[in-house]
Design a protein around this motif. Structure first.
Motif, PDB file in Angstrom:
ATOM      1  N   PRO A  31    -100.239  16.834 -45.349  1.00  0.00           N
ATOM      2  CA  PRO A  31     -98.804  17.031 -45.616  1.00  0.00           C
ATOM      3  C   PRO A  31     -98.374  18.487 -45.723  1.00  0.00           C
ATOM      4  CG  PRO A  31     -99.942  16.363 -47.621  1.00  0.00           C
ATOM      5  CD  PRO A  31    -100.947  16.250 -46.501  1.00  0.00           C
ATOM      6  N   HIS A  32     -99.294  19.419 -45.507  1.00  0.00           N
ATOM      7  CA  HIS A  32     -98.912  20.833 -45.467  1.00  0.00           C
ATOM      8  C   HIS A  32     -98.327  21.210 -44.111  1.00  0.00           C
ATOM      9  CE1 HIS A  32    -102.020  20.564 -48.652  1.00  0.00           C
ATOM     10  NE2 HIS A  32    -101.161  21.324 -49.289  1.00  0.00           N
ATOM     11  N   TYR A  33     -98.427  20.285 -43.153  1.00  0.00           N
ATOM     12  CA  TYR A  33     -97.841  20.489 -41.828  1.00  0.00           C
ATOM     13  C   TYR A  33     -96.915  19.327 -41.500  1.00  0.00           C
ATOM     14  CZ  TYR A  33    -101.399  24.121 -41.258  1.00  0.00           C
ATOM     15  OH  TYR A  33    -102.169  25.238 -41.417  1.00  0.00           O
ATOM     16  N   ALA A  40     -98.838  17.097 -34.304  1.00  0.00           N
ATOM     17  CA  ALA A  40     -98.843  18.018 -35.446  1.00  0.00           C
ATOM     18  C   ALA A  40     -97.988  19.232 -35.094  1.00  0.00           C
ATOM     19  CB  ALA A  40    -100.261  18.442 -35.776  1.00  0.00           C
ATOM     20  N   SER A  41     -97.177  19.685 -36.047  1.00  0.00           N
ATOM     21  CA  SER A  41     -96.228  20.757 -35.753  1.00  0.00           C
ATOM     22  C   SER A  41     -96.134  21.741 -36.904  1.00  0.00           C
ATOM     23  CB  SER A  41     -94.821  20.169 -35.498  1.00  0.00           C
ATOM     24  OG  SER A  41     -94.841  19.273 -34.406  1.00  0.00           O
ATOM     25  N   ASP A 393    -107.177  22.296 -33.562  1.00  0.00           N
ATOM     26  CA  ASP A 393    -106.763  21.032 -34.164  1.00  0.00           C
ATOM     27  C   ASP A 393    -106.354  21.374 -35.597  1.00  0.00           C
ATOM     28  OD1 ASP A 393    -106.316  18.428 -34.891  1.00  0.00           O
ATOM     29  OD2 ASP A 393    -108.435  17.810 -34.808  1.00  0.00           O
ATOM     30  N   PHE A 394    -105.190  22.045 -35.701  1.00  0.00           N
ATOM     31  CA  PHE A 394    -104.869  22.747 -36.946  1.00  0.00           C
ATOM     32  C   PHE A 394    -104.480  21.818 -38.089  1.00  0.00           C
ATOM     33  CE2 PHE A 394    -100.789  22.530 -34.767  1.00  0.00           C
ATOM     34  CZ  PHE A 394     -99.895  22.225 -35.775  1.00  0.00           C
ATOM     35  N   GLN A 421    -114.036  24.986 -36.933  1.00  0.00           N
ATOM     36  CA  GLN A 421    -112.999  25.873 -36.406  1.00  0.00           C
ATOM     37  C   GLN A 421    -112.477  26.780 -37.516  1.00  0.00           C
ATOM     38  OE1 GLN A 421    -109.850  23.487 -34.723  1.00  0.00           O
ATOM     39  NE2 GLN A 421    -109.621  22.237 -36.563  1.00  0.00           N
ATOM     40  N   PHE A 422    -112.354  28.065 -37.171  1.00  0.00           N
ATOM     41  CA  PHE A 422    -111.972  29.081 -38.144  1.00  0.00           C
ATOM     42  C   PHE A 422    -110.972  30.028 -37.487  1.00  0.00           C
ATOM     43  CE2 PHE A 422    -116.172  27.561 -39.011  1.00  0.00           C
ATOM     44  CZ  PHE A 422    -116.255  27.462 -40.390  1.00  0.00           C
ATOM     45  N   ALA A 423    -109.936  30.379 -38.223  1.00  0.00           N
ATOM     46  CA  ALA A 423    -108.923  31.322 -37.750  1.00  0.00           C
ATOM     47  C   ALA A 423    -108.780  32.419 -38.797  1.00  0.00           C
ATOM     48  CB  ALA A 423    -107.592  30.621 -37.525  1.00  0.00           C
TER      49      ALA A 423
END
Length: 487
Positions: A31-33, A40-41, A393-394, A421-423
């Motif tokens: 729910p943070h996105y 997903a947005s 796949d954020f 996955q890391f950003a």
């Protein structure tokens, strides 16, 4: 077996179709996105100063085409219910929120009585102006075609007596004998104005229910005309200058009571309507650990936010928005850094006030005197940010304070799924060697320049589960790193 596969595929198609037909919502698994049309947005934009609907001279079709072409997926509008501005307010020379005198569209019809202080006849708040609602619906429909989300800000604080005397609800500007004290407008003690506010919210909710691309916000900056001040903790410095920097203004109890009343109207009206929409609440500027979030609030909005606003409020499990910037001068890189820092902290929404949009400049090419900036370059850079996040796949992301062990000389923000996955984003200084912690395995890594989107080729990283030191390519202001596990 084939029949079973067909049935499964049909069920998946049905589920996706149902989700896709719903308004933008908080993502069910994070729910943070957001989720919109089944995807997903996150929402990123540099958009006009909220007058696109109430200013009839503004070519909103050209404006929305510009946003869409340049990769922006969000815009914010004021409804004009209680407020618009005068040219040069806040130092803005060409202000979309300041229509030419006598031309502004409001939800109410003008009466036959002359004398509106802003020009034209006085308003009659007992009668709707259908031309206004036609333009509002047309604007939202045009935005929906382009997958642009519209935040419909129902009300806004009134900043001073001069601005208040320009507004349709000011008693000299209507025939309805409304209150004169603007400090009471957004309280339950506002005389007959409360009835007109209730009627307006009910009308808006019904007029816009069919659209999937809207978010409601109760009130812009409610901590201005009814505020209490709190001070952030500082154990080291107690000077008066530092106290000013530490102060955060919050909405008072009477404001919160009125906001809750408006929220309840939205929720109750939509119970009997086909679609349910997200509601945002604007809490304060800068950074603060919000004390309470109503269950019916889905978006926690800050203005002029710091990344810490995300970290302090992440546990509320809502989308967190940086819903207004634009008072930090003309340098494009300032707003780029603000956006990257906030979104890379785990924020879901960034909106910059873009003063390159004005009447006659709906393509965003105006250079004008204003407290902030905005131009095609900034919008390009914000689109680079969107693309950077959307390569992952954020929806599996959360803030990661462990992947970066050390970033000498630069501030950092990081997101990851803690596995594959890391950003990582470095800004506000130059880092030559980045110390990172990755689980054991092989990874591919790529550096991206947020200023122009250029990237070096992917390189291989092997981790034994201990700290790795990476050489950082030369950069001027900021740089981003993508890391994907391959095995």
């Amino acid at each position: 077996m084939k029949l079973k596969i067909v049935l499964i595929n049909w069920c998946l198609f049905f589920i996706v179709s149902v989700i896709s037909a719903q308004p933008i919502a908080l993502h069910p698994t994070n729910p943070h996105y957001f989720i919109y049309k089944g995807n997903a947005s996150l929402l990123v934009t540099s958009a006009e100063h909220y007058g696109a609907v109430l200013n009839p001279a503004f070519d909103y079709v050209k404006y929305l085409n510009t946003l869409h072409r340049e990769g922006m997926n969000y815009t914010r509008i004021f409804t004009g219910s209680m407020y618009w501005e005068i040219e040069n307010d806040f130092g803005i020379t060409y202000n979309t929120l300041a229509p030419a005198p006598g031309t502004a569209l409001a939800p109410w019809k003008r009466s036959q009585e002359p004398g509106n202080l802003n020009g034209g006849n006085k308003f009659d708040m007992e009668q709707w102006d259908e031309a206004y609602f036609d333009r509002l619906r047309a604007f939202v429909a045009e935005a929906e075609k382009k997958d642009i989300i519209v935040e419909v800000t129902l009300f806004t604080s009134i900043y001073n007596d001069k601005t208040w005397s320009n507004c349709p609800a000011y008693p000299d500007n209507n025939i309805n004998n409304t209150i004169r004290d603007y400090r009471k407008v957004h309280t339950l003690d506002n005389g007959n104005l409360l009835k007109y506010q209730e009627n307006f919210v009910t009308k808006i909710v019904h007029e816009l229910n069919e659209y999937d691309n809207i978010i409601y916000e109760i009130q812009n900056e409610p901590y201005v005309d009814h505020q209490i001040s709190r001070y952030q903790p500082d154990m080291w410095e107690k000077s008066s200058l530092n106290e000013e920097r530490r102060r955060v203004d919050l909405a008072s109890a009477v404001s919160l009571e009125w906001q809750k009343h408006i929220l309840d109207i939205i929720v109750e009206e939509e119970k009997a309507l086909p679609k349910k929409h997200l509601v945002a609440q604007n809490y304060c500027n800068y950074i603060y650990p919000v004390e309470d979030v109503d269950p019916d609030i889905s978006i926690i909005n800050f203005h002029y936010a710091r990344p810490g606003a995300v970290h302090l409020n992440y546990g509320w499990n809502r989308a967190i928005g940086f819903d207004e910037s634009g008072f930090s001068g003309n340098d494009t890189h300032v707003y780029r850094l603000q956006a990257w820092m906030f979104i890379m902290a785990g924020g879901a929404l960034f909106n910059n006030l873009d003063y390159s949009f004005a009447v006659g400049y709906e393509d965003g090419t105006l250079e004008q005197k204003a407290p902030g900036g905005g131009n095609t370059l900034l919008r390009k850079q914000l689109y680079i940010l969107r693309n950077f996040i959307e390569q992952f796949d954020f929806v599996k992301f959360s803030p990661d304070m462990n992947v970066v062990a050390l970033s000498p000389g630069a501030y950092f923000q990081a997101l990851s799924d803690n596995k594959k996955q890391f950003a990582i984003y470095l800004g506000g200084g130059i880092c030559n060697s980045l110390h990172i912690n990755l689980p054991k395995g092989s990874y591919k890594a790529q550096w991206t320049n947020p200023a122009d989107g250029t990237s070096a080729g992917w390189e291989t990283i092997k981790s034994k589960g201990s700290t790795i030191i990476l050489d950082v390519p030369d950069y001027n202001t900021d740089i981003a790193l993508s890391i994907i596990k391959t095995r």
